[in-house]
Each structure stands twice: as structure tokens, then as C-alpha cells.
Design a protein around this motif. Structure first.
Motif, mmCIF file in Angstrom:
data_model
loop_
_atom_site.group_PDB
_atom_site.id
_atom_site.type_symbol
_atom_site.label_atom_id
_atom_site.label_comp_id
_atom_site.label_asym_id
_atom_site.label_seq_id
_atom_site.Cartn_x
_atom_site.Cartn_y
_atom_site.Cartn_z
ATOM 1 N N THR A 129 11.766 10.167 -9.198
ATOM 2 C CA THR A 129 12.737 10.760 -8.265
ATOM 3 C C THR A 129 13.309 9.727 -7.302
ATOM 4 O OG1 THR A 129 11.008 11.343 -6.663
ATOM 5 C CG2 THR A 129 11.555 12.999 -8.358
ATOM 6 N N ASN A 130 12.816 8.501 -7.381
ATOM 7 C CA ASN A 130 13.231 7.418 -6.482
ATOM 8 C C ASN A 130 13.154 7.870 -5.029
ATOM 9 O OD1 ASN A 130 14.103 4.790 -5.900
ATOM 10 N ND2 ASN A 130 16.242 5.427 -5.818
ATOM 11 N N SER A 131 11.996 8.427 -4.690
ATOM 12 C CA SER A 131 11.824 8.941 -3.328
ATOM 13 C C SER A 131 10.379 8.761 -2.874
ATOM 14 C CB SER A 131 12.201 10.424 -3.268
ATOM 15 O OG SER A 131 11.333 11.186 -4.081
ATOM 16 N N CYS A 132 10.181 8.936 -1.567
ATOM 17 C CA CYS A 132 8.852 8.858 -0.977
ATOM 18 C C CYS A 132 8.255 10.256 -0.885
ATOM 19 C CB CYS A 132 8.923 8.289 0.445
ATOM 20 S SG CYS A 132 9.678 6.660 0.553
ATOM 21 N N SER A 133 6.943 10.330 -0.883
ATOM 22 C CA SER A 133 6.269 11.606 -0.639
ATOM 23 C C SER A 133 6.731 12.148 0.707
ATOM 24 C CB SER A 133 4.750 11.409 -0.613
ATOM 25 O OG SER A 133 4.296 10.889 -1.829
ATOM 26 N N GLN A 134 6.786 13.459 0.802
ATOM 27 C CA GLN A 134 7.249 14.079 2.045
ATOM 28 C C GLN A 134 6.416 13.608 3.235
ATOM 29 O OE1 GLN A 134 7.561 18.337 1.873
ATOM 30 N NE2 GLN A 134 8.306 18.488 3.963
ATOM 31 N N GLY A 135 7.092 13.184 4.273
ATOM 32 C CA GLY A 135 6.429 12.741 5.481
ATOM 33 C C GLY A 135 5.829 11.339 5.412
ATOM 34 N N LYS A 136 6.064 10.636 4.324
ATOM 35 C CA LYS A 136 5.501 9.284 4.143
ATOM 36 C C LYS A 136 6.617 8.241 4.097
ATOM 37 C CE LYS A 136 1.265 10.705 3.735
ATOM 38 N NZ LYS A 136 0.249 10.376 4.715
ATOM 39 N N VAL A 137 6.236 7.005 4.312
ATOM 40 C CA VAL A 137 7.159 5.871 4.268
ATOM 41 C C VAL A 137 6.838 5.037 3.037
ATOM 42 C CG1 VAL A 137 7.831 3.752 5.461
ATOM 43 C CG2 VAL A 137 7.369 5.825 6.772
ATOM 44 N N GLY A 191 0.801 -1.224 0.000
ATOM 45 C CA GLY A 191 0.000 0.000 0.000
ATOM 46 C C GLY A 191 0.834 1.275 0.000
ATOM 47 N N GLU A 192 2.094 1.154 0.365
ATOM 48 C CA GLU A 192 2.990 2.316 0.332
ATOM 49 C C GLU A 192 3.349 2.725 -1.097
ATOM 50 O OE1 GLU A 192 6.421 1.332 2.654
ATOM 51 O OE2 GLU A 192 5.295 1.238 4.532
ATOM 52 N N LYS A 193 2.945 1.932 -2.073
ATOM 53 C CA LYS A 193 3.238 2.238 -3.478
ATOM 54 C C LYS A 193 2.774 3.646 -3.838
ATOM 55 C CE LYS A 193 2.494 0.615 -8.208
ATOM 56 N NZ LYS A 193 1.917 -0.450 -9.043
ATOM 57 N N SER A 194 1.654 4.052 -3.299
ATOM 58 C CA SER A 194 1.106 5.377 -3.636
ATOM 59 C C SER A 194 2.011 6.512 -3.152
ATOM 60 C CB SER A 194 -0.302 5.540 -3.063
ATOM 61 O OG SER A 194 -0.270 5.480 -1.651
ATOM 62 N N TYR A 195 2.917 6.223 -2.247
ATOM 63 C CA TYR A 195 3.844 7.237 -1.740
ATOM 64 C C TYR A 195 5.190 7.223 -2.451
ATOM 65 C CZ TYR A 195 0.558 6.902 2.152
ATOM 66 O OH TYR A 195 -0.584 6.846 2.920
ATOM 67 N N TYR A 196 5.387 6.255 -3.351
ATOM 68 C CA TYR A 196 6.676 6.121 -4.027
ATOM 69 C C TYR A 196 6.649 6.805 -5.384
ATOM 70 C CZ TYR A 196 10.742 4.137 -6.328
ATOM 71 O OH TYR A 196 11.927 3.994 -7.006
ATOM 72 N N ASN A 197 7.646 7.648 -5.636
ATOM 73 C CA ASN A 197 7.796 8.340 -6.912
ATOM 74 C C ASN A 197 8.993 7.722 -7.628
ATOM 75 O OD1 ASN A 197 8.745 10.180 -8.930
ATOM 76 N ND2 ASN A 197 7.541 11.804 -7.969
#
Length: 165
Positions: free
Chosen positions: A112-120, A103-109
């Protein structure tokens, strides 16, 4: 009469058995592998397979957490990646843990190979890490009636500066 009694007893035992361990049927190696592979296939990554030595590591560590169920990562993983999960109550399953991580897929960009700010999102990237091809997982019900689930990955993923796929 005796035949009817045996039939009724057999029915009761089947019902009790199916109710006594409903989550055991949902925590097999196949359950973990299938859920990982579905997430991996969604991004074009090859499958993982179950590894008994990785499973042994996961089981050993999960047993160490039975006293407190604390969400603390293991140490000395010898190039194994690790995702951990904890939940109140004893009914949490492999599917619950893997779905949470995926479910963390939605926070992965990916760009940019990074997570949304404040997300895991590191649990997700470990699940889909292309080079991590073998897994082993374990689930325990702790003394405080919480569940601790761990999956380990060989070789470890989440290497800084590299994309998962």
C-alpha cells in the motif's frame, strides 16, 4: 626504571585516548554508509556513497542546532532529503540513529506504500529510496549535552505517490 615509567605512561595514554572518544570511532562516513547499505541490500536496492558536498550541508545544519538540539528539519535543502535524530546524553552514535530509522521498516507496508496507522516510517523509506544514491551526515553534541544527528540524501526521496524501491 625510566623505561618502565615510559611504558606505563604510554599504556595510560592509550587507555585515556580510547576512553576519551569512543563514539568518534563510531561516527565515520563509513559507519553511516555501511548501515545504510545493509538496509538497502535487504530490499534489493543498490548502495549509497558518501558525498562531500552533502556532508558539508549536513555539518552546517548540525552546527546550527548546537544551541538547542531541537528536532527541526532544515530549510532550503535544494533537493536533498533529510533524516534527523536526537538523544539525551552525549554517547549516541551513527549506528543508533540509522538503526532507529531502519527500525521503522516494521511500520512500512510496501503493497500500500503506507505506514501503519499512527506510526512513522518516512525515515526508513528515505534510507532505502532507490534514487537517493549519495549521502552526507553529521553529528554534534549540543550545548545542553544532547546529541543531534542529521543525514541528507541526494536526490531527495519520499516523493508522494512513488514507492521507495
Amino acid at each position: 626504571m625510566f623505561g618502565q615509567l615510559l611504558g606505563a605512561l604510554a599504556t595510560i595514554l592509550i587507555v585515556i585516548a580510547s576512553q576519551a572518544s569512543p563514539s568518534l570511532a563510531q561516527n565515520s562516513p563509513k559507519d553511516y554508509v555501511d548501515l545504510h547499505n545493509a538496509a538497502r541490500a535487504a530490499v534489493g536496492v543498490g548502495p549509497v556513497t558518501w558525498d562531500a558536498s552533502v556532508q558539508a550541508f549536513a555539518e552546517n545544519y548540525a552546527k546550527q542546532r548546537m544551541g538547542d538540539c531541537s528536532l527541526i528539519h532544515s530549510t532550503n535543502r535544494n533537493n536533498l532529503g533529510e533524516n534527523i535524530f536526537g538523544g539525551s546524553g552525549s554517547s549516541w552514535t551513527a549506528a543508533d540513529a540509522v538503526r532507529l530509522w531502519v527500525g521503522e521498516k516494521s511500520y512500512y507496508n510496501y503493497a500500500t506504500n503506507s505506514c501503519s496507522q499512527g506510526k512513522v516510517c518516512g525515515h526508513y523509506t528515505q534510507v532505502v529510496w532507490r534514487a537517493s544514491t549519495r549521502i552526507g551526515c553529521a553529528r554534534v553534541v549540543c550545548n545542553n549535552n544532547r546529541v543531534f544527528i542529521t543525514c541528507n540524501y541526494k536526490p531527495a526521496g519520499n516523493i508522494i505517490g512513488q514507492k521507495p524501491y
